[in-house]
Design a protein around this motif. Structure first.
Motif, PDB file in Angstrom:
ATOM      1  N   TYR A 122      27.810  -7.531  30.193  1.00 15.60           N
ATOM      2  CA  TYR A 122      27.115  -8.859  30.522  1.00 15.60           C
ATOM      3  C   TYR A 122      25.891  -8.476  31.032  1.00 15.60           C
ATOM      4  O   TYR A 122      25.350  -9.282  31.726  1.00 15.60           O
ATOM      5  CB  TYR A 122      28.133  -9.424  31.606  1.00 15.60           C
ATOM      6  N   GLY A 123      25.290  -7.137  30.971  1.00 16.40           N
ATOM      7  CA  GLY A 123      23.845  -7.015  31.452  1.00 16.40           C
ATOM      8  C   GLY A 123      23.720  -7.004  32.746  1.00 16.40           C
ATOM      9  O   GLY A 123      22.650  -7.120  33.396  1.00 16.40           O
ATOM     10  N   HIS A 124      24.817  -6.500  33.502  1.00 18.01           N
ATOM     11  CA  HIS A 124      24.540  -6.363  35.049  1.00 18.01           C
ATOM     12  C   HIS A 124      24.449  -4.972  35.575  1.00 18.01           C
ATOM     13  O   HIS A 124      24.867  -4.041  34.802  1.00 18.01           O
ATOM     14  CB  HIS A 124      26.040  -6.885  35.814  1.00 18.01           C
ATOM     15  N   ALA A 125      23.862  -4.713  36.423  1.00 16.65           N
ATOM     16  CA  ALA A 125      23.611  -3.262  37.031  1.00 16.65           C
ATOM     17  C   ALA A 125      25.019  -2.805  37.570  1.00 16.65           C
ATOM     18  O   ALA A 125      25.764  -3.374  38.270  1.00 16.65           O
ATOM     19  CB  ALA A 125      22.556  -3.383  38.278  1.00 16.65           C
ATOM     20  N   PRO A 126      25.386  -1.598  36.950  1.00 17.77           N
ATOM     21  CA  PRO A 126      26.919  -1.346  37.450  1.00 17.77           C
ATOM     22  C   PRO A 126      26.826  -0.800  39.144  1.00 17.77           C
ATOM     23  O   PRO A 126      25.922  -0.912  39.647  1.00 17.77           O
ATOM     24  CB  PRO A 126      26.998   0.161  36.686  1.00 17.77           C
ATOM     25  N   LEU A 127      28.089  -0.770  39.582  1.00 23.11           N
ATOM     26  CA  LEU A 127      28.341  -0.339  40.958  1.00 23.11           C
ATOM     27  C   LEU A 127      27.625   1.049  40.975  1.00 23.11           C
ATOM     28  O   LEU A 127      27.660   2.047  40.416  1.00 23.11           O
ATOM     29  CB  LEU A 127      29.593  -0.205  41.381  1.00 23.11           C
TER      30      LEU A 127
END
Length: 232
Positions: free
Chosen positions: A119-124
């Motif tokens: 989803y194009g989010h920065a990972p943890l």
């Protein structure tokens, strides 16, 4: 120090996912829980998600966690939103200095990382210090016979697990198992979190190598066990 806990186990963040399957590269999040437990295992904070994974939930998965495709579509949050919120919740507890407990953490954290990428989010970031009771239990009690599921570990350490495969119940039980291990093995409780995290990397690698050797010696000469931890 509270007699019912020790060291890093005084206050823990707890994390669990229930998903559409077992393949970390393709399965999707269906439910999630991020919470905090106190020294006696009491629940101090909890946040839950029901997610519409955007794909059909296989019947086999529904039979495990109880969430059907129809319910997820009707009641679940959009995955793109929920995944961002789960990552933010974990980042928040990590920023507060809490170790994150997840049973078989490499599964949950890898699924979350794949969803973030999807989803194009920065990972943890990091990830922060992780406490994996499965890996630690296998290291400190290597030769104990029987299963090493969360249900089995909870029974062994005297932790109540009423609703297995509910993300909230599993997350809290995993945290309480971690606390029970800390009580039973003071040397583990006394290990600084960063060092414990590093130890788990090596333990998981060694455990996978041992399991692979056993499977190959018992009729599966090409079996491969992946020992990467906490991400695969």
């Amino acid at each position: 120090m509270n007699p019912n806990s020790a060291g890093w186990a005084e206050r823990l963040a707890v994390f669990d996912l229930e998903t559409t399957g077992i393949d970390v590269d393709v399965c999707r999040i269906v439910t999630a829980h991020v919470g905090v437990i106190g020294p006696d295992g009491d629940v101090l904070e909890q946040r839950r998600w029901l997610v519409d994974p955007g794909v059909e939930i296989p019947t086999a998965a529904t039979l495990i966690h109880g969430i059907s495709t129809e319910r997820a579509r009707a009641e679940g949050a959009a995955a793109v939103v929920a995944v961002a919120e789960i990552i933010a919740a974990l980042a928040d507890v990590a920023a507060r200095g809490l170790p994150i407990v997840a049973y078989n953490a490499a599964y949950d954290l890898t699924v979350l990382a794949r969803e973030a990428e999807r989803y194009g989010h920065a990972p943890l970031a990091g990830p922060p210090p992780i406490v994996d009771p499965l890996v630690i239990d296998k290291a400190v009690d290597r030769y104990r016979r029987g299963k090493r599921t969360l249900t089995a570990a909870a029974a062994h350490y005297g932790v109540e697990l009423v609703d297995a495969h509910d993300a909230g119940a599993d997350a809290v039980a995993a945290g309480r198992v971690a606390q029970a291990i800390a009580r039973a093995y003071p040397e583990v409780a006394a290990t600084p979190l960063e060092d414990l995290h590093t130890l788990q990397v090596g333990w998981c690698r060694d455990q996978a190598a041992s399991y692979q050797a056993w499977r190959r010696a018992n009729g599966e000469p090409e079996f491969v066990a992946v020992g990467d931890w906490p991400l695969r």
